[in-house]
Design a protein around this motif. Structure first.
Motif, PDB file in Angstrom:
ATOM      1  N   GLU A  65       0.836  -1.198   0.000  1.00 23.20           N
ATOM      2  CA  GLU A  65       0.000   0.000   0.000  1.00 23.20           C
ATOM      3  C   GLU A  65       0.873   1.251   0.000  1.00 23.20           C
ATOM      4  N   HIS A  66       0.613   2.129  -0.963  1.00 19.06           N
ATOM      5  CA  HIS A  66       1.335   3.409  -1.067  1.00 19.06           C
ATOM      6  C   HIS A  66       2.848   3.193  -1.158  1.00 19.06           C
ATOM      7  N   CYS A  67       3.260   2.198  -1.910  1.00 20.13           N
ATOM      8  CA  CYS A  67       4.686   1.876  -2.028  1.00 20.13           C
ATOM      9  C   CYS A  67       5.258   2.416  -3.338  1.00 20.13           C
ATOM     10  N   ASP A  68       6.564   2.665  -3.342  1.00 22.73           N
ATOM     11  CA  ASP A  68       7.267   3.141  -4.529  1.00 22.73           C
ATOM     12  C   ASP A  68       8.162   2.019  -5.043  1.00 22.73           C
ATOM     13  N   LEU A  69       7.756   1.416  -6.155  1.00 25.14           N
ATOM     14  CA  LEU A  69       8.553   0.377  -6.798  1.00 25.14           C
ATOM     15  C   LEU A  69       9.043   0.832  -8.165  1.00 25.14           C
ATOM     16  N   SER A  70       9.116   2.139  -8.380  1.00 29.12           N
ATOM     17  CA  SER A  70       9.528   2.649  -9.688  1.00 29.12           C
ATOM     18  C   SER A  70      10.950   2.183  -9.992  1.00 29.12           C
ATOM     19  N   GLY A  71      11.122   1.610 -11.173  1.00 24.83           N
ATOM     20  CA  GLY A  71      12.432   1.132 -11.586  1.00 24.83           C
ATOM     21  C   GLY A  71      12.904  -0.123 -10.880  1.00 24.83           C
ATOM     22  N   ALA A  72      12.076  -0.704 -10.039  1.00 16.40           N
ATOM     23  CA  ALA A  72      12.468  -1.930  -9.340  1.00 16.40           C
ATOM     24  C   ALA A  72      12.528  -3.098 -10.320  1.00 16.40           C
ATOM     25  N   VAL A  73      13.425  -4.034 -10.056  1.00 16.36           N
ATOM     26  CA  VAL A  73      13.575  -5.216 -10.905  1.00 16.36           C
ATOM     27  C   VAL A  73      13.123  -6.430 -10.108  1.00 16.36           C
ATOM     28  N   LEU A  74      12.001  -7.016 -10.530  1.00 22.69           N
ATOM     29  CA  LEU A  74      11.442  -8.207  -9.889  1.00 22.69           C
ATOM     30  C   LEU A  74      11.300  -9.327 -10.907  1.00 22.69           C
ATOM     31  N   ASP A  75      12.313  -9.467 -11.744  1.00 22.59           N
ATOM     32  CA  ASP A  75      12.271 -10.489 -12.785  1.00 22.59           C
ATOM     33  C   ASP A  75      12.153 -11.877 -12.164  1.00 22.59           C
ATOM     34  N   ASP A  76      11.301 -12.689 -12.775  1.00 23.47           N
ATOM     35  CA  ASP A  76      11.066 -14.071 -12.345  1.00 23.47           C
ATOM     36  C   ASP A  76      10.464 -14.169 -10.949  1.00 23.47           C
ATOM     37  N   ALA A  77       9.878 -13.084 -10.451  1.00 26.83           N
ATOM     38  CA  ALA A  77       9.216 -13.125  -9.146  1.00 26.83           C
ATOM     39  C   ALA A  77       7.996 -14.041  -9.202  1.00 26.83           C
ATOM     40  N   VAL A  78       7.628 -14.568  -8.050  1.00 27.09           N
ATOM     41  CA  VAL A  78       6.430 -15.404  -7.935  1.00 27.09           C
ATOM     42  C   VAL A  78       5.495 -14.724  -6.946  1.00 27.09           C
ATOM     43  N   ALA A 133       9.064  -0.357 -13.585  1.00 19.58           N
ATOM     44  CA  ALA A 133       9.426  -1.609 -12.911  1.00 19.58           C
ATOM     45  C   ALA A 133       9.457  -2.753 -13.916  1.00 19.58           C
ATOM     46  N   SER A 134      10.199  -3.807 -13.575  1.00 15.37           N
ATOM     47  CA  SER A 134      10.301  -4.962 -14.471  1.00 15.37           C
ATOM     48  C   SER A 134       9.844  -6.218 -13.756  1.00 15.37           C
ATOM     49  N   PHE A 135       8.845  -6.873 -14.374  1.00 15.82           N
ATOM     50  CA  PHE A 135       8.353  -8.159 -13.904  1.00 15.82           C
ATOM     51  C   PHE A 135       8.590  -9.221 -14.976  1.00 15.82           C
ATOM     52  N   ALA A 136       9.699  -9.117 -15.677  1.00 16.95           N
ATOM     53  CA  ALA A 136       9.980 -10.049 -16.772  1.00 16.95           C
ATOM     54  C   ALA A 136      10.022 -11.480 -16.255  1.00 16.95           C
ATOM     55  N   GLY A 137       9.293 -12.349 -16.927  1.00 16.59           N
ATOM     56  CA  GLY A 137       9.291 -13.754 -16.560  1.00 16.59           C
ATOM     57  C   GLY A 137       8.585 -14.064 -15.254  1.00 16.59           C
ATOM     58  N   ALA A 138       7.914 -13.089 -14.668  1.00 15.87           N
ATOM     59  CA  ALA A 138       7.265 -13.300 -13.369  1.00 15.87           C
ATOM     60  C   ALA A 138       5.998 -14.126 -13.516  1.00 15.87           C
ATOM     61  N   SER A 156      -2.965   2.833  -9.376  1.00 15.02           N
ATOM     62  CA  SER A 156      -1.511   2.964  -9.351  1.00 15.02           C
ATOM     63  C   SER A 156      -1.002   3.573 -10.650  1.00 15.02           C
ATOM     64  N   SER A 157       0.298   3.860 -10.695  1.00 13.01           N
ATOM     65  CA  SER A 157       0.936   4.325 -11.926  1.00 13.01           C
ATOM     66  C   SER A 157       1.969   3.286 -12.328  1.00 13.01           C
ATOM     67  N   ALA A 158       1.863   2.822 -13.565  1.00 15.30           N
ATOM     68  CA  ALA A 158       2.755   1.763 -14.031  1.00 15.30           C
ATOM     69  C   ALA A 158       3.201   2.018 -15.466  1.00 15.30           C
ATOM     70  N   ASP A 159       3.406   3.276 -15.814  1.00  7.53           N
ATOM     71  CA  ASP A 159       3.885   3.611 -17.147  1.00  7.53           C
ATOM     72  C   ASP A 159       5.247   2.949 -17.381  1.00  7.53           C
ATOM     73  N   LEU A 160       5.438   2.435 -18.595  1.00  2.00           N
ATOM     74  CA  LEU A 160       6.706   1.828 -19.003  1.00  2.00           C
ATOM     75  C   LEU A 160       7.053   0.562 -18.220  1.00  2.00           C
ATOM     76  N   THR A 161       6.125   0.047 -17.464  1.00  2.00           N
ATOM     77  CA  THR A 161       6.388  -1.172 -16.708  1.00  2.00           C
ATOM     78  C   THR A 161       6.497  -2.363 -17.661  1.00  2.00           C
ATOM     79  N   GLY A 162       7.431  -3.270 -17.358  1.00  2.24           N
ATOM     80  CA  GLY A 162       7.675  -4.408 -18.228  1.00  2.24           C
ATOM     81  C   GLY A 162       7.131  -5.706 -17.666  1.00  2.24           C
ATOM     82  N   PHE A 163       6.324  -6.394 -18.486  1.00  2.00           N
ATOM     83  CA  PHE A 163       5.813  -7.717 -18.146  1.00  2.00           C
ATOM     84  C   PHE A 163       6.240  -8.718 -19.223  1.00  2.00           C
ATOM     85  N   ARG A 164       7.430  -8.538 -19.754  1.00  2.00           N
ATOM     86  CA  ARG A 164       7.900  -9.389 -20.846  1.00  2.00           C
ATOM     87  C   ARG A 164       7.960 -10.852 -20.427  1.00  2.00           C
TER      88      ARG A 164
END
Length: 222
Positions: free
Chosen positions: A82-95, A109-114, A124-132
């Motif tokens: 809640e009310h967290c800042d994850l801008s630019g965070a890398v959470l690749d392959d997160a579960v 933020a990046s959730f590649a392979g998550a 929320s704001s998630a512009d440019l967020t990656g879900f590759r």
């Protein structure tokens, strides 16, 4: 006389996090390999630039500064951000399973392979967020800006993007059949052919139609 078979209601929304009625306080530092179980974390928790194998279970994190952090091997279950800042965070392959993000900043933020199971992102704001190449099962994103988000090769099942800004988002090679897109802006999306089988509302016909005409190389002339 045979009894009529009961049909199970169709699931449309992600299951909410199963959190306890009260939490214990979280530690002051997020360390590698830590398992947080039933903890309440606030803005004062120190998060190093790189944290490996952090595992959150039935937690709540409010006001976290995770901007630019690299969280490898990150796992979260039945957890609320809640009310967290994850801008630019890398959470690749997160579960993530039964996780809710409310009023969070996820820009870039990046959730590649998550793997995102029963995840909800709201207001929320998630512009440019990656879900590759990520997989979403009952992922619900609502009232959130995803301008120019990257959903390349994203696999969706039972997902919905409702009331979102998806302008210039990339859906190239994504598998989005059955996804609900009602109320979302679809101007200039890339990979529009990957939206085959999605569900839209009447006011979305023109912007999505224009994107499809562009993919097909059809020109409207006098």
């Amino acid at each position: 006389m045979a009894r009529a078979r009961r049909t199970r209601p169709t699931k449309l929304l992600p299951d909410p996090p199963d959190t306890p009625s009260r939490w214990d306080p979280a530690p002051e530092l997020a360390e590698d390999g830590a398992v947080w179980d039933g903890l309440d974390a606030g803005a004062g928790v120190e998060v190093p630039p790189h944290v490996a194998d952090l595992d959150l279970r039935e937690c709540r994190w409010t006001g976290a500064d995770l901007s630019g952090r690299v969280l490898t091997g990150f796992r979260a279950r039945d957890t609320r951000f809640e009310h967290c800042d994850l801008s630019g965070a890398v959470l690749d392959d997160a579960v993530l399973r039964r996780v809710a993000f409310t009023d969070c900043r996820l820009t870039g933020a990046s959730f590649a392979g998550a793997r995102l199971d029963d995840v909800r992102i709201t207001d929320s704001s998630a512009d440019l967020t990656g879900f590759r190449m990520a997989t979403g099962t009952f992922l619900l994103v609502e009232n959130t800006s995803l301008h120019a988000a990257d959903l390349y090769s994203f696999t969706a099942s039972g997902c919905a993007f409702l009331g979102c800004d998806l302008r210039e988002a990339s859906f190239q090679e994504a598998r989005m059949a059955g996804t609900r897109l009602h109320g979302s802006r679809l101007d200039d999306v890339r990979g529009a052919m990957s939206l085959a089988g999605t569900r839209i509302s009447p006011e979305q016909l023109v912007p999505l139609g224009a994107a499809l005409l562009g993919v097909l190389g059809i020109e409207v002339t006098d």
